[in-house]
Structure formats: C-alpha cells, structure tokens
Scaffold this active site. Structure first.
Site, PDB file in Angstrom:
ATOM      1  N   TRP A 150     159.141 -41.787 -79.291  1.00  0.00           N
ATOM      2  CA  TRP A 150     158.658 -40.660 -78.488  1.00  0.00           C
ATOM      3  C   TRP A 150     159.782 -39.865 -77.843  1.00  0.00           C
ATOM      4  O   TRP A 150     159.730 -38.629 -77.772  1.00  0.00           O
ATOM      5  CB  TRP A 150     157.659 -41.139 -77.431  1.00  0.00           C
TER       6      TRP A 150
ATOM      7  N   ASP B 291     158.653 -39.352 -69.334  1.00  0.00           N
ATOM      8  CA  ASP B 291     157.406 -39.471 -70.091  1.00  0.00           C
ATOM      9  C   ASP B 291     156.824 -40.851 -69.758  1.00  0.00           C
ATOM     10  O   ASP B 291     157.311 -41.867 -70.238  1.00  0.00           O
ATOM     11  CB  ASP B 291     157.699 -39.332 -71.587  1.00  0.00           C
TER      12      ASP B 291
ATOM     13  N   LYS C 169     145.884 -43.723 -71.978  1.00  0.00           N
ATOM     14  CA  LYS C 169     146.406 -45.093 -72.076  1.00  0.00           C
ATOM     15  C   LYS C 169     146.062 -45.912 -70.827  1.00  0.00           C
ATOM     16  O   LYS C 169     145.369 -46.907 -70.925  1.00  0.00           O
ATOM     17  CB  LYS C 169     147.890 -45.054 -72.375  1.00  0.00           C
TER      18      LYS C 169
HETATM   19  C1  PLP Z   1     150.952 -41.602 -76.629  1.00  0.00           C
HETATM   20  C2  PLP Z   1     152.296 -41.088 -76.243  1.00  0.00           C
HETATM   21  C3  PLP Z   1     152.678 -39.761 -76.470  1.00  0.00           C
HETATM   22  C4  PLP Z   1     151.788 -38.771 -77.182  1.00  0.00           C
HETATM   23  O1  PLP Z   1     150.674 -38.505 -76.418  1.00  0.00           O
HETATM   24  P1  PLP Z   1     149.584 -37.429 -76.905  1.00  0.00           P
HETATM   25  O2  PLP Z   1     148.610 -37.463 -75.785  1.00  0.00           O
HETATM   26  O3  PLP Z   1     149.031 -37.923 -78.203  1.00  0.00           O
HETATM   27  O4  PLP Z   1     150.255 -36.132 -77.060  1.00  0.00           O
HETATM   28  C5  PLP Z   1     153.929 -39.364 -76.032  1.00  0.00           C
HETATM   29  N1  PLP Z   1     154.761 -40.210 -75.403  1.00  0.00           N
HETATM   30  C6  PLP Z   1     154.426 -41.505 -75.175  1.00  0.00           C
HETATM   31  C7  PLP Z   1     155.391 -42.396 -74.469  1.00  0.00           C
HETATM   32  C8  PLP Z   1     153.184 -41.970 -75.592  1.00  0.00           C
HETATM   33  O5  PLP Z   1     152.849 -43.247 -75.358  1.00  0.00           O
END
Ligand code: PLP
Length: 357
Positions: A103, A170, A194
């Site tokens: 990511w 993030d 999540k």
């Molecule tokens: C799931 C995730 C993403 C992507 O998220 P979306 O909602 O699908 O855009 C980005 N960064 C991390 C760390 C993630 O776990």
C-alpha cells in the site's frame, strides 16, 4: 442467526451489537416512517447522525479541536491522490514516502501524478518483511507519508516514524486498534471497512493549519471545501456514516481504544503462538515489525492450501485466503474479531498441523 468467524482483510466483520441495532432500525428510523437510507442528507435525522459520528470519533480517538474530521468518498485509494493534491504545492513539490509494502508503494507511485515523490526508504530488498531503521528526510518536503500497518505484507510500525515534515499516516487497517497521539500526525486517513465500519466512507483527520484552498483538487477530495461544507460537498454515504457512528459507540462502550488495543495484543499472541509452533511459516518473523492485525502465513506445501481453506470453511472460519501478491493465507484480526475467534483459529491451525505435519 449463524455467524461464522470472519478473518477477511476488508470488508470485514462488524460487531454483532452493531448489526442487530442496524437491523432493528433499518426499515423505520426513529418513528420517521422511513429508513435512514431513504432520508435526505440535509434533513434533521441524518444531520444528527453526521454530528454524532464526528463527536464520537473525536471522543474515542481523542482528536484535538485544531484537527478536522472529514468523511469523504474514494477509499484510502483516493487519499493517495488527495494527500498530494492538498498538501503538496504542485507537480514539482517534493514529498517523502516510506515504502514498506504494497500500500505504501502504491501511494508513492500514485503520488507521482501530483507531486515529486522522494522515496526515503524502501524495504523491497527484504520482500517487505522489515521496517526501515533509518533514512534521510530532505528539509524541503511537504510531508512524510507511510502506512502504519501494511495490510498485505503484515508489517506494522509500533510507533510513528520520526519525521520533520508533517507525518501522513495511512491507518486503514490499524485505526482504533491502538492508542495514538493525534498530535504526532499531520494527516491520518482510513477507509472504514476494516476496523470502524463499512466500505464507502473514508475518514480523514487533518490538522487544520495544513488545509489550504486547492481549486484544482476534485471537489470531493478538496479538504478545505469538505471542511467548509461539513463533509457534504456531494451526497455523503449516509448509511455508512450511520454505521461508523454505531461502531464508534460500540468501541466506547467496550472500554475505548485502550480495550481494543489490549484485545488486539491478545488475539495476535494467540494466533502467532499457533503459527510459530513449527508447521507454518509467517511472512514476517521479526517480532518488532509484525502486524497485530494482518498476519500473512504459508503452509509448508502450497498443494495443501485448498484443503486447508476448505477445512477452515467447514469449521466456520472464513476469509483466510492470502492476498494475490503473496499467495498463501492471511488472518486479519480487526476490532470486531473476538478473542474467541482467535482461539478458534488457533485450534484449527494446531489441529490441521497435527493431521498434516
Ligand atoms: C485496504 C487498504 C487500502 C485501500 O483501501 P480502499 O478503501 O480499498 O481504497 C489502502 N491502504 C491500506 C493500508 C489498506 O489496508
């Protein structure tokens, strides 16, 4: 209602209490004769929900007043664009990126559309099994971006990395699983699906003095505009914001983020305990870099994978298939996953190892 133990990486399990409350209120919301999902985002009922979601986020995550809390569309994927659009001064503006997995690599690559990413550390040479120990951050960068928890590779920063520039985190897969000091960050962003809700709403926590008018930013990702419009620049995902409020309330009632953290450590210990017993192989071995939340692991022989997953499924354990870039398996232990679920998984892991080891 038969509920399985769900280890999916996201969307993922929601707390039973949240599901039941949403079910009870779904067809008719608070004597309105309508579902919340049918009501105007400008009406009093949704406005109250929007405000409650904000207030609960602020309370549960201890967000100071000089930080904005925005609810925006586009997921964490969209924030890989929105961050440079809002914080960088343009295409030639240097912005630092720590790359520790799938990511954070994607964020750095995406950032190149709007700024000049400077990758100050990249652990690709360890196949993203470690955290970088040191790096040089140039003086003139607009921010330092990193992924708090790499959902695919399973590495997690136990504490925020050192940064001179505003830190952009993030936290999609780790938000509200561990106590953090919001003041250590310039921006925190996370998709809700999540740890804190359902797919469709993205939370952005941003220090207000970093927000500048950015006429060229798409309006839904323009932090200044979203702040001014109370996150209602377009029709917001009303039902997802409602679910977010219910989950924040659930976290609060369970003892807050401190309780989530304690439980998260317990769950990780239980699952790693079973994985480290000999049969399985974890992607990340360094205890200091291991994620408490996403645990990628492998069977000794890939040919056992289908049998392992089918057996798990039969035992009521779903969502264990690994991400396509790593293969193998992955267990995701988000906030709504209970200690009992982690124990059930550990039992299955031990049982399968005994039968096939
Ligand atoms: C799931 C995730 C993403 C992507 O998220 P979306 O909602 O699908 O855009 C980005 N960064 C991390 C760390 C993630 O776990």
């Amino acid at each position: 209602m038969a509920r399985v133990y769900n280890f999916s990486p996201g969307p993922s399990r929601l707390p039973d209490e949240v599901m039941e409350r949403a079910r009870d209120e779904f067809c008719e919301y608070q004597n309105t004769g309508a579902s919340l999902i049918e009501l105007s985002h400008r009406g009093e009922h949704f406005l109250a929900v929007n405000e409650r979601a904000q207030m609960l986020m602020r309370e549960v995550l201890e967000i100071p007043d000089d930080y904005a809390v925005l609810f925006v569309p586009g997921g964490a994927t969209g924030q890989a664009d929105a961050v440079p659009l809002n914080l960088a001064a343009g295409r030639t503006s240097p912005c630092a990126y720590l790359v520790t997995g799938y990511w954070s690599k994607r964020a750095a690559d995406e950032g190149a559309k709007y700024c000049k990413p400077v990758v100050v550390a990249d652990t690709a040479d360890t196949e993203y099994r470690t955290l970088p120990e040191q790096w040089h951050e140039p003086d003139d960068v607009a921010y330092l971006h990193y992924a708090d928890n790499e959902t695919v590779h399973g590495v997690e920063f136990p504490a925020p990395p050192k940064a001179k520039a505003p830190l952009v985190s993030d936290m999609s897969s780790s938000i509200a699983t561990r106590k953090v000091n919001i003041r250590d960050y310039g921006v925190i962003y996370a998709g809700a699906q999540k740890n804190i809700g359902a797919a469709g709403v993205t939370v952005v926590i941003v220090r207000k003095d970093l927000i500048r008018p950015r006429a060229y930013a798409p309006r839904v990702w323009d932090y200044a505009r979203q702040l001014k419009n109370d996150s209602m620049t377009n029709t917001p995902p009303t039902f997802q914001i409602y679910i977010l409020a219910l989950v924040m309330e659930w976290i609060k009632n369970k003892g807050g983020v401190a309780a989530m953290q304690k439980q998260s450590e317990q769950k990780a210990e239980i699952v790693y305990g079973a994985l480290d017993a000999g049969f399985y192989r974890c992607h990340v071995c360094d205890a200091a870099a291991r994620s408490r939340v996403n645990i990628p692991f492998f069977l000794p022989d890939e040919s056992l994978l289908a049998e392992f997953l089918q057996g798990a499924n039969d035992a009521g354990l779903i969502g264990l298939k690994g991400h396509i870039v790593l293969g193998g398996c992955r267990a995701s232990l988000y906030n709504a996953t209970t200690v009992a679920a982690a124990k059930a998984l550990a039992d299955y892991l031990c049982d399968f190892a005994r039968r096939r080891g």
